[in-house]
Design an enzyme around this catalytic site. Structure first.
Site, mmCIF file in Angstrom:
data_model
loop_
_atom_site.group_PDB
_atom_site.id
_atom_site.type_symbol
_atom_site.label_atom_id
_atom_site.label_comp_id
_atom_site.label_asym_id
_atom_site.label_seq_id
_atom_site.Cartn_x
_atom_site.Cartn_y
_atom_site.Cartn_z
ATOM 1 N N HIS A 32 31.311 5.060 9.769
ATOM 2 C CA HIS A 32 30.239 4.051 9.648
ATOM 3 C C HIS A 32 29.022 4.429 10.510
ATOM 4 O O HIS A 32 28.370 3.561 11.082
ATOM 5 C CB HIS A 32 30.765 2.642 9.952
ATOM 6 N N HIS A 70 29.644 -3.094 17.690
ATOM 7 C CA HIS A 70 29.132 -2.212 18.743
ATOM 8 C C HIS A 70 28.297 -3.021 19.720
ATOM 9 O O HIS A 70 27.080 -2.819 19.832
ATOM 10 C CB HIS A 70 28.322 -1.067 18.128
ATOM 11 N N HIS A 109 33.902 12.247 17.242
ATOM 12 C CA HIS A 109 32.553 12.202 17.813
ATOM 13 C C HIS A 109 32.598 11.723 19.256
ATOM 14 O O HIS A 109 33.466 10.957 19.638
ATOM 15 C CB HIS A 109 31.584 11.352 16.986
ATOM 16 N N GLU A 116 37.868 5.162 17.708
ATOM 17 C CA GLU A 116 37.634 4.215 16.597
ATOM 18 C C GLU A 116 38.645 4.388 15.468
ATOM 19 O O GLU A 116 38.886 3.465 14.693
ATOM 20 C CB GLU A 116 36.248 4.461 15.972
HETATM 21 FE FE LIG Z 1 31.391 2.910 15.449
#
Ligand SMILES: [Fe+2]
Lengths: 282, 130
Positions: free
Chosen positions: A12, A59, A193, A240
């Site tokens: 996302h 977030h 990431h 995540e």
């Molecule tokens: Fe995220």
């Protein structure tokens, strides 16, 4: 009865939303990212879910540091796209199937998952970007959406095992709802990431692809992976991916992988996407 | 205290409950800039706006200096500090260029070339740190 027929795993990355909103998806940089979603959009038309149960993380948009629920289920009638610092994304308001959402909330709590019920909530890119990549830019989202926000910002996120078992409980909740509904469940976030500090930019394609393989071949074993492995191998923000286990847990033990897409990079992140169908679906 | 098995990852802070406690006011300041009211009030009077958040003098100085790594060392979290960066017109990727000391173009090129590899980047010992 309502049924979960398929699962979608999807990154996302906020920059993907920006690329769609700015109309630059055909640029050299973005073209390979979006090419891998062409088949997905066809599949979405075909699958045509009534409801998407969308597992994502907020977030620090709806939840700042003051309140950090591990699992927060959206029960409001609708959810406005949030201002995340640059103004809200120009996407449709997200509409809930409120009756099913409250049924799921009640069922999960009796099933010993102590979720937080959100009767007001704005939704950020974690929820809207997967809708955009799967649907493009419709006037209204074609499906109703039940959001489930999972804390992955403050360590520890719920374990993979907990997420997998929550998926099973969501399935039980959906299947005990009388209305005939086709439900597709999304698990979002990742893949590898790291956004922060001196190791920012970490990408681990071998690890990511092994994760995608094991979603089909060894979901239970995969759900036992400890947090340290995500943090070390997939980057601090790669954790995540525990949210994908919620999606996987809600499906049959045996699934068919109907589509996969993997590309590096989108901004700081490896983009991963998979579509899994229950084997007994025709 | 239990051992933290995640503290031997190089160039990484894991934002755990201890860091969330120490960084609370710094992070709440940063996230307040996600909303237009916060941005406007900070612009109108930065010092007075910072006074609303009882962070440590070191945290406050790191904000004033826009020392992005220092904010993380002092228990800021990237999802929060990125809102201060956004306020300054710096996106996630350019912020990473600053935090890694690589600069915008070199960082962007590293990502286009496949990102930072995992080999040599798993343990602090591989970076000559302990
Ligand atoms: Fe995220």
């Amino acid at each position: 009865m309502a049924r979960i027929t398929a699962g979608v795993g999807c990154s996302h990355v906020p920059a993907i939303g920006v690329a769609i909103d700015k109309g630059i998806t055909g640029d050299d940089y973005w073209k390979p990212v979006f090419a891998g979603f062409e088949k997905s959009r066809e599949w979405m038309k075909e699958a045509n879910p009534d409801v998407i149960f969308l597992v994502y993380n907020d977030h620090c948009t709806a939840f700042d540091s003051s309140i950090i629920p591990t699992f927060a289920l959206g029960a409001a009638a609708e959810f406005q796209p949030a201002d995340e610092g640059w103004g809200p994304r120009p996407v449709p308001v997200v509409k809930n199937h409120q009756v099913l959402a409250s049924h799921i909330a009640q069922s999960l709590i009796l099933d010993e998952f102590d979720i937080t019920v959100m009767n007001e909530m704005e939704v950020d890119h974690g929820l809207t970007v997967p809708l955009s990549v799967m649907y493009g830019q419709p006037e209204e989202w074609p499906a109703l959406v039940i959001p489930l926000a999972v804390n992955v910002v403050m360590y520890p996120a719920p374990t993979g095992n907990r997420c997998y078992n929550l998926g099973k409980a969501i399935r039980r909740a959906v299947e005990s709802f009388d209305e005939d509904l086709n439900v597709v469940i999304f698990g979002t976030g990742g893949m590898s990431h790291q956004l922060q500090y001196k190791r920012a930019g970490l990408i681990n394609p071998e690890w990511d692809n092994a994760f995608l393989d094991r979603l089909t071949s060894d979901p239970v074993g995969l759900s036992q992976m400890p947090h340290i492995e995500y943090l070390r191998e997939a980057g601090s923000e790669g954790v995540e991916m525990v949210m994908w286990h919620v999606m996987r847990g809600a499906l049959d033990d045996e699934v068919t992988e109907v589509h996969r897409h993997y590309h590096v990079p989108a901004s700081n992140t490896a983009v991963g996407h998979i579509i899994l169908e229950n084997k007994n679906e025709d | 205290m239990t051992d933290k098995d995640y503290e031997d990852i190089p160039g990484t802070f894991v934002f755990d409950a201890d860091r969330a406690r120490i960084g609370y006011h710094l992070n709440q300041f940063c996230i307040s800039l996600g909303k237009a009211e916060g941005r406007e009030a900070f612009t109108a009077d930065p010092e007075a706006y910072l006074d609303r958040y009882p962070m440590s003098p070191e945290q406050r100085q790191a904000v004033i200096d826009r020392d992005w790594n220092r904010m993380l060392e002092l228990c800021g979290n990237i999802y929060y500090t990125s809102k201060l960066a956004a306020y300054d017109g710096i996106n996630f990727q350019d912020l990473a260029g600053l935090m890694t000391g690589m600069g915008r173009e070199a960082y962007r090129k590293m990502m286009v070339d496949g990102g930072r590899p995992i080999d040599g980047n798993r343990y602090k010992s591989e970076w000559g740190e302990d």
